[in-house]
Design a protein around this motif. Structure first.
Motif, PDB file in Angstrom:
ATOM      1  N   TRP A   1      -2.549   6.204 -14.070  1.00 23.94           N
ATOM      2  CA  TRP A   1      -1.686   5.209 -13.436  1.00 23.94           C
ATOM      3  C   TRP A   1      -1.827   5.214 -11.925  1.00 23.94           C
ATOM      4  N   ARG A   2      -2.167   6.350 -11.346  1.00 20.19           N
ATOM      5  CA  ARG A   2      -2.432   6.381  -9.903  1.00 20.19           C
ATOM      6  C   ARG A   2      -3.634   5.493  -9.578  1.00 20.19           C
ATOM      7  N   MET A   3      -4.672   5.570 -10.389  1.00 21.52           N
ATOM      8  CA  MET A   3      -5.849   4.729 -10.205  1.00 21.52           C
ATOM      9  C   MET A   3      -5.496   3.255 -10.407  1.00 21.52           C
ATOM     10  N   ALA A   4      -4.646   2.973 -11.380  1.00 21.39           N
ATOM     11  CA  ALA A   4      -4.250   1.587 -11.643  1.00 21.39           C
ATOM     12  C   ALA A   4      -3.500   0.998 -10.455  1.00 21.39           C
ATOM     13  N   VAL A   5      -2.587   1.766  -9.874  1.00 17.70           N
ATOM     14  CA  VAL A   5      -1.829   1.278  -8.711  1.00 17.70           C
ATOM     15  C   VAL A   5      -2.764   1.040  -7.534  1.00 17.70           C
ATOM     16  N   TRP A   6      -3.702   1.956  -7.287  1.00 22.40           N
ATOM     17  CA  TRP A   6      -4.628   1.763  -6.169  1.00 22.40           C
ATOM     18  C   TRP A   6      -5.540   0.565  -6.377  1.00 22.40           C
ATOM     19  N   LEU A   7      -5.942   0.294  -7.601  1.00 23.05           N
ATOM     20  CA  LEU A   7      -6.729  -0.909  -7.858  1.00 23.05           C
ATOM     21  C   LEU A   7      -5.955  -2.168  -7.495  1.00 23.05           C
ATOM     22  N   LEU A   8      -4.693  -2.205  -7.847  1.00 24.81           N
ATOM     23  CA  LEU A   8      -3.874  -3.369  -7.524  1.00 24.81           C
ATOM     24  C   LEU A   8      -3.609  -3.480  -6.028  1.00 24.81           C
ATOM     25  N   VAL A   9      -3.449  -2.343  -5.337  1.00 24.00           N
ATOM     26  CA  VAL A   9      -3.286  -2.367  -3.877  1.00 24.00           C
ATOM     27  C   VAL A   9      -4.558  -2.893  -3.215  1.00 24.00           C
ATOM     28  N   MET A  10      -5.712  -2.409  -3.670  1.00 18.80           N
ATOM     29  CA  MET A  10      -6.972  -2.893  -3.094  1.00 18.80           C
ATOM     30  C   MET A  10      -7.175  -4.371  -3.375  1.00 18.80           C
ATOM     31  N   GLU A  11      -6.763  -4.830  -4.529  1.00 16.57           N
ATOM     32  CA  GLU A  11      -6.869  -6.257  -4.855  1.00 16.57           C
ATOM     33  C   GLU A  11      -6.018  -7.088  -3.902  1.00 16.57           C
ATOM     34  N   ALA A  12      -4.831  -6.599  -3.604  1.00 12.79           N
ATOM     35  CA  ALA A  12      -3.956  -7.334  -2.687  1.00 12.79           C
ATOM     36  C   ALA A  12      -4.520  -7.336  -1.268  1.00 12.79           C
ATOM     37  N   LEU A  13      -5.139  -6.239  -0.859  1.00 13.87           N
ATOM     38  CA  LEU A  13      -5.650  -6.155   0.505  1.00 13.87           C
ATOM     39  C   LEU A  13      -7.000  -6.832   0.700  1.00 13.87           C
ATOM     40  N   PHE A  14      -7.851  -6.755  -0.304  1.00 17.90           N
ATOM     41  CA  PHE A  14      -9.233  -7.206  -0.139  1.00 17.90           C
ATOM     42  C   PHE A  14      -9.562  -8.434  -0.974  1.00 17.90           C
ATOM     43  N   CYS A  15      -8.674  -9.401  -1.002  1.00 19.89           N
ATOM     44  CA  CYS A  15      -8.981 -10.622  -1.735  1.00 19.89           C
ATOM     45  C   CYS A  15     -10.072 -11.397  -1.002  1.00 19.89           C
ATOM     46  N   GLN A  16     -10.750 -12.287  -1.709  1.00 21.11           N
ATOM     47  CA  GLN A  16     -11.918 -12.950  -1.133  1.00 21.11           C
ATOM     48  C   GLN A  16     -11.585 -13.845   0.053  1.00 21.11           C
ATOM     49  N   THR A  17     -10.418 -14.430   0.114  1.00 27.38           N
ATOM     50  CA  THR A  17     -10.099 -15.314   1.231  1.00 27.38           C
ATOM     51  C   THR A  17      -9.849 -14.532   2.512  1.00 27.38           C
ATOM     52  N   LEU A  18      -9.453 -13.279   2.386  1.00 32.53           N
ATOM     53  CA  LEU A  18      -9.261 -12.442   3.566  1.00 32.53           C
ATOM     54  C   LEU A  18     -10.572 -12.265   4.314  1.00 32.53           C
ATOM     55  N   TRP A  19     -11.659 -12.002   3.583  1.00 33.42           N
ATOM     56  CA  TRP A  19     -12.960 -11.793   4.233  1.00 33.42           C
ATOM     57  C   TRP A  19     -13.496 -13.083   4.839  1.00 33.42           C
ATOM     58  N   LEU A  20     -13.263 -14.214   4.192  1.00 31.62           N
ATOM     59  CA  LEU A  20     -13.711 -15.491   4.750  1.00 31.62           C
ATOM     60  C   LEU A  20     -12.976 -15.793   6.049  1.00 31.62           C
ATOM     61  N   GLY A  21     -11.677 -15.552   6.078  1.00 33.81           N
ATOM     62  CA  GLY A  21     -10.913 -15.760   7.303  1.00 33.81           C
ATOM     63  C   GLY A  21     -11.348 -14.822   8.417  1.00 33.81           C
ATOM     64  N   PHE A  22     -11.660 -13.576   8.078  1.00 31.68           N
ATOM     65  CA  PHE A  22     -12.140 -12.609   9.060  1.00 31.68           C
ATOM     66  C   PHE A  22     -13.480 -13.049   9.644  1.00 31.68           C
TER      67      PHE A  22
END
Length: 128
Positions: free
Chosen positions: A95-116
């Motif tokens: 479950w620790r891995m599951a939570v970190w996957l969801l945190v990374m998904e929230a932080l590193f979505c594809q539109t974030l990189w396009l805006g950057f």
């Protein structure tokens, strides 16, 4: 009896660094190609059109990894010869891995990189 594994850390570190360098280079080349072939607006509209498909793809990968964690852990433990205590420790990270996957998904979505990338390009064009 536990099998002994050859643990060459320097070889593993070289592999990880090489994989990261190749991935970063591929991302930069894809962005440069996309920018030269099309405009920012067409790239943004293509990303917006494919957003739902990418979200479904990522969600299915997350569900596969999170749901299959016990199975993958057992197969990995059998493959490398982990003890029952080590296998239980590895399963405890489920479950620790599951939570970190969801945190990374929230932080590193594809539109974030396009805006950057767009912001970097605008800053570069404003300075010249």
């Amino acid at each position: 009896m536990r099998r002994k594994l050859h643990r060459d850390k320097s070889r593993r570190n070289i592999y990880v660094r090489s994989a990261l360098a190749v991935t970063a280079a591929a991302v930069v080349l894809i962005l440069l190609h996309a920018i030269t072939v099309s405009s920012w607006d067409s790239l943004a509209s293509a990303m917006e059109a494919s957003k739902f498909g990418f979200a479904l793809w990522r969600l299915s990968l997350f569900l596969l990894l999170i749901g299959g964690w016990p199975v993958f852990t057992d197969k990995y433990a059998d493959w490398v010869g982990l003890t029952a205590e080590e296998t239980a420790s590895l399963k405890a990270y489920h479950w620790r891995m599951a939570v970190w996957l969801l945190v990374m998904e929230a932080l590193f979505c594809q539109t974030l990189w396009l805006g950057f990338a767009r912001t970097l390009a605008e800053i570069g064009s404003n300075t010249t």
